[in-house]
Design a protein around this motif. Structure first.
Motif, PDB file in Angstrom:
ATOM      1  N   LEU A  45       0.917  -1.355  -0.066  1.00  0.00           N
ATOM      2  CA  LEU A  45       0.006   0.011   0.165  1.00  0.00           C
ATOM      3  C   LEU A  45       0.784   1.150   0.072  1.00  0.00           C
ATOM      4  CD1 LEU A  45      -1.420  -2.368   1.397  1.00  0.00           C
ATOM      5  CD2 LEU A  45      -3.016  -0.656   2.629  1.00  0.00           C
ATOM      6  N   TRP A  47       0.741   5.587  -0.455  1.00  0.00           N
ATOM      7  CA  TRP A  47       0.022   6.772  -0.366  1.00  0.00           C
ATOM      8  C   TRP A  47       0.572   7.954  -0.053  1.00  0.00           C
ATOM      9  CZ3 TRP A  47      -0.011   3.246   3.491  1.00  0.00           C
ATOM     10  CH2 TRP A  47       0.389   3.868   4.699  1.00  0.00           C
ATOM     11  N   LYS A  49      -0.064  12.109   1.428  1.00  0.00           N
ATOM     12  CA  LYS A  49      -1.069  13.157   2.102  1.00  0.00           C
ATOM     13  C   LYS A  49      -0.429  14.523   2.181  1.00  0.00           C
ATOM     14  CE  LYS A  49      -2.859   9.524   5.549  1.00  0.00           C
ATOM     15  NZ  LYS A  49      -3.101   9.477   6.960  1.00  0.00           N
ATOM     16  N   TYR A  55      -5.455  13.249   1.386  1.00  0.00           N
ATOM     17  CA  TYR A  55      -4.786  12.166   0.220  1.00  0.00           C
ATOM     18  C   TYR A  55      -4.712  12.970  -0.725  1.00  0.00           C
ATOM     19  CZ  TYR A  55      -5.369   8.350   3.205  1.00  0.00           C
ATOM     20  OH  TYR A  55      -5.137   7.486   4.625  1.00  0.00           O
ATOM     21  N   CYS A  58      -2.471   7.598  -4.168  1.00  0.00           N
ATOM     22  CA  CYS A  58      -2.773   6.278  -3.815  1.00  0.00           C
ATOM     23  C   CYS A  58      -2.557   5.280  -4.767  1.00  0.00           C
ATOM     24  CB  CYS A  58      -3.687   5.953  -2.960  1.00  0.00           C
ATOM     25  SG  CYS A  58      -5.395   5.631  -3.602  1.00  0.00           S
ATOM     26  N   PHE A  62      -3.531   0.301  -2.212  1.00  0.00           N
ATOM     27  CA  PHE A  62      -4.335   1.223  -1.129  1.00  0.00           C
ATOM     28  C   PHE A  62      -5.640   1.262  -1.376  1.00  0.00           C
ATOM     29  CE2 PHE A  62      -5.614   4.919   0.943  1.00  0.00           C
ATOM     30  CZ  PHE A  62      -5.031   4.758   2.288  1.00  0.00           C
ATOM     31  N   GLU A  63      -6.033   1.381  -2.557  1.00  0.00           N
ATOM     32  CA  GLU A  63      -7.639   1.517  -2.981  1.00  0.00           C
ATOM     33  C   GLU A  63      -8.408   0.530  -2.427  1.00  0.00           C
ATOM     34  OE1 GLU A  63      -7.367   1.354  -7.432  1.00  0.00           O
ATOM     35  OE2 GLU A  63      -7.053   3.632  -7.435  1.00  0.00           O
ATOM     36  N   GLU A  70      -8.777   5.387  -6.502  1.00  0.00           N
ATOM     37  CA  GLU A  70      -7.991   6.840  -6.122  1.00  0.00           C
ATOM     38  C   GLU A  70      -8.833   8.030  -6.355  1.00  0.00           C
ATOM     39  OE1 GLU A  70      -3.553   8.586  -7.126  1.00  0.00           O
ATOM     40  OE2 GLU A  70      -4.744   7.652  -8.910  1.00  0.00           O
TER      41      GLU A  70
END
Length: 176
Positions: A45, A47, A49, A55, A58, A62-63, A70
């Protein structure tokens, strides 16, 4: 004749100018596409931020955690996807990485939105800095260590069992 020659020269100079201006943008687009391709193929995963926890990016792995594409994750925060207590913990870990000024690693249990998978993940977060060393975001990577944890537990149980057998046999030999 001079008009055509001037027009031809103008077109050549314009073509050279446009090619010179566009070339760096083409290279930048190529680099971005290559980077996106690399990140989307990573099975962990991944991502990013902003400093407020919104966010910015990603990857597909991670989705699956949030059960959303995303496009629906970008612009939102942890509080839009998980319980407040979990979101608070995620934000605390973001803040810890920023405070340390470098990578911060923790182990956490993550429940995927589908509810079909709960795993133990080793999560590393690190601040992202701009050219003036100001924090502009937090990069996170979570690696599934569930299977490794299971194997460690099995090995520990086998070791404990073996030690118990050795102690029992040693006691029997002393009595004999």
């Amino acid at each position: 004749g001079h008009t055509y020659k001037a027009l031809a020269n103008f077109m050549v100079y314009r073509a050279l100018f446009v090619a010179g201006v566009r070339a760096p943008y083409r290279l930048l687009a190529l680099e971005r596409a290559r980077l996106r391709s690399i990140i989307t193929t990573i099975p962990d995963l991944v991502w990013v931020k902003d400093p407020k926890g919104v966010y910015l990016f990603c990857n597909p792995a991670f989705e699956k955690l949030f059960g959303a594409p995303e496009a629906e994750i970008i612009g939102k925060t942890d509080y839009d996807f998980v319980d407040r207590s979990v979101a608070d913990m995620f934000r605390e870990m973001d803040a810890l990485a920023v405070k340390r000024g470098g990578p911060s690693t923790n182990e956490e249990s993550l429940t995927f939105k589908s509810g079909k998978y709960v795993g133990i993940f080793e999560t590393t977060k690190t601040p992202i800095f701009d050219e003036k060393d100001a924090v502009i975001g937090v990069l996170g990577i979570s690696h599934d260590v569930t299977e490794a944890k299971r194997i460690q537990e099995e090995l520990a149980a086998a070791r404990d069992n073996l030690e118990e057998q050795v102690n029992l046999r040693t006691a029997q030999l002393r009595e004999a």
